[in-house]
Motif scaffolding. Structure first.
Motif, PDB file in Angstrom:
ATOM      1  N   GLU A   1       9.344  -6.699  -2.324  1.00  0.00           N
ATOM      2  CA  GLU A   1      10.332  -5.491  -2.378  1.00  0.00           C
ATOM      3  C   GLU A   1       9.448  -4.094  -2.670  1.00  0.00           C
ATOM      4  O   GLU A   1       9.604  -2.933  -2.156  1.00  0.00           O
ATOM      5  N   ARG A   2       8.773  -4.187  -3.666  1.00  0.00           N
ATOM      6  CA  ARG A   2       7.849  -2.895  -4.453  1.00  0.00           C
ATOM      7  C   ARG A   2       7.013  -2.434  -3.411  1.00  0.00           C
ATOM      8  O   ARG A   2       6.760  -1.356  -2.691  1.00  0.00           O
TER       9      ARG A   2
ATOM     10  N   ASP B   1       6.970  -3.160   0.160  1.00  0.00           N
ATOM     11  CA  ASP B   1       7.770  -2.489   1.243  1.00  0.00           C
ATOM     12  C   ASP B   1       8.320  -1.138   1.133  1.00  0.00           C
ATOM     13  O   ASP B   1       8.198  -0.424   2.122  1.00  0.00           O
ATOM     14  N   ASP B   2       8.653  -0.832  -0.276  1.00  0.00           N
ATOM     15  CA  ASP B   2       9.189   0.370  -0.561  1.00  0.00           C
ATOM     16  C   ASP B   2       8.159   1.609  -0.235  1.00  0.00           C
ATOM     17  O   ASP B   2       8.301   2.587   0.130  1.00  0.00           O
ATOM     18  N   GLN B   3       6.790   1.046  -1.066  1.00  0.00           N
ATOM     19  CA  GLN B   3       5.697   1.945  -0.963  1.00  0.00           C
ATOM     20  C   GLN B   3       5.092   2.198   0.522  1.00  0.00           C
ATOM     21  O   GLN B   3       4.874   3.312   0.709  1.00  0.00           O
TER      22      GLN B   3
ATOM     23  N   LEU C   1       7.151   2.190   3.084  1.00  0.00           N
ATOM     24  CA  LEU C   1       8.109   3.157   3.573  1.00  0.00           C
ATOM     25  C   LEU C   1       7.759   4.665   3.212  1.00  0.00           C
ATOM     26  O   LEU C   1       8.079   5.494   3.822  1.00  0.00           O
ATOM     27  N   ALA C   2       7.647   4.743   1.803  1.00  0.00           N
ATOM     28  CA  ALA C   2       7.320   6.066   1.277  1.00  0.00           C
ATOM     29  C   ALA C   2       6.143   6.809   1.994  1.00  0.00           C
ATOM     30  O   ALA C   2       6.083   8.061   2.389  1.00  0.00           O
TER      31      ALA C   2
ATOM     32  N   GLU D   1       7.168   7.981   5.264  1.00  0.00           N
ATOM     33  CA  GLU D   1       7.807   9.204   5.317  1.00  0.00           C
ATOM     34  C   GLU D   1       6.782  10.306   4.926  1.00  0.00           C
ATOM     35  O   GLU D   1       6.832  11.720   5.446  1.00  0.00           O
TER      36      GLU D   1
ATOM     37  N   HIS E   1      16.075   1.743   8.661  1.00  0.00           N
ATOM     38  CA  HIS E   1      16.284   2.173   7.468  1.00  0.00           C
ATOM     39  C   HIS E   1      17.150   3.420   7.451  1.00  0.00           C
ATOM     40  O   HIS E   1      16.910   4.226   7.073  1.00  0.00           O
TER      41      HIS E   1
ATOM     42  N   ARG F   1      17.710   5.986   4.080  1.00  0.00           N
ATOM     43  CA  ARG F   1      16.529   6.676   3.282  1.00  0.00           C
ATOM     44  C   ARG F   1      16.792   8.121   4.100  1.00  0.00           C
ATOM     45  O   ARG F   1      16.351   8.304   5.303  1.00  0.00           O
TER      46      ARG F   1
END
Length: 277
Positions: free
Chosen positions: A152-153, A155-157, A159-160, A163, A189, A192
């Motif tokens: 999860e960590r 995957d979030d990185q 996506l960031a 972006e 997503h 976001r």
């Protein structure tokens, strides 16, 4: 020696040759040690992660056997590789530098991109960072509890980073390309808002003001219907700027030597469960 977690677990020699780590449990052990980034992991924790409630009759002996197999595999890749797996009173740990793991390299490139003042530099660093991804993090064990938080960590990185790359490319004037590329990402997503804002800016900068306004209104209704809230202040202000055709939203002139930094294509990921037998 280099290690990969941004996809299936992988090991490479310093020259880039793959190192075979045989056995799903041995690879699970390696994954567990990599997750803890050089910190020791107790034997009890490793036994629970590898076998759950189906531990063998002699769990400590079984774990020691897997550790020996992992050491042999690393030694086959590089002389002295077995010494990377250390044992002590606190448990086992993998003695490696953060940037010897692709996730550590990704984090370093992400940090470097944020120190870049110009969008060309940011886009280049972010493109290199995202090129390290081969699939879902820890893909061999993606549905196992012991990797869930790390996945999860990461995957979030990612996506960031996507972006931030989109925003850098908007600053470079790549609105037409991004309008299409971001459409699938915002669908996958939907909540976001930073990603949504980049898509709206891309649509508007491509001369598609009506589509940008329609996309915002659809998102606003979706948020109200499913979450009972309105879009955040920044997205609402962007909507108002699009309505009044704010000059600040005008597309910048493209650089004389444009950087080709297309967003990475969506990845299809598969996962397997550990055989607990």
């Amino acid at each position: 020696m280099r290690f990969g977690v941004l996809g299936e677990i992988a090991v490479w020699t310093p020259d880039g040759e793959p190192v075979a780590v045989p056995g799903l449990k041995v690879r699970a052990l390696l994954a567990d040690l990599l997750i803890h980034e050089g910190h020791p992991v107790s034997s009890d924790r490793l036994i629970e992660d590898l076998w759950g409630d189906r531990a063998p009759g002699n769990p400590l002996g079984a774990l020691q056997a897997k550790v020996s197999q992992l050491r042999r595999a690393l030694e086959s890749g590089e002389a002295g590789g077995r010494a990377l797996v250390e044992s002590g009173d606190a448990g086992y740990r993998l003695r490696i530098s953060p940037e010897s793991v692709d996730a550590g390299r990704f984090a370093a490139l992400l940090a470097r991109s944020r120190a870049q003042r110009e969008p060309v530099g940011r886009a280049a660093e972010l493109t290199e960072a995202l090129s390290l991804w081969r699939g879902s993090p820890y893909a061999d064990f993606g549905d196992e509890r012991f990797v869930r938080q790390a996945v999860e960590r990461l995957d979030d990185q990612r996506l960031a980073a996507l972006e931030e790359l989109a925003e850098a490319r908007l600053d470079l004037g790549e609105h037409h390309l991004l309008a299409g590329e971001l459409a699938d990402l915002v669908t996958r997503h939907p909540w976001r808002e930073r990603l949504r804002a980049a898509h709206l800016r891309a649509l508007y900068g491509s001369g598609r003001q009506r589509e940008a306004l329609s996309a915002y209104e659809q998102f606003r209704r979706q948020m109200r219907d499913e979450l009972g809230i309105d879009p955040g202040q920044e997205l609402a202000e962007l909507h108002r700027a699009i309505l009044r055709q704010d000059r600040a939203l005008q597309r910048p002139a493209p650089p004389s030597s444009p950087v080709r930094t297309n967003l990475p294509a969506p990845l299809t990921w598969s996962v397997r469960r550990i055989d607990r037998a």
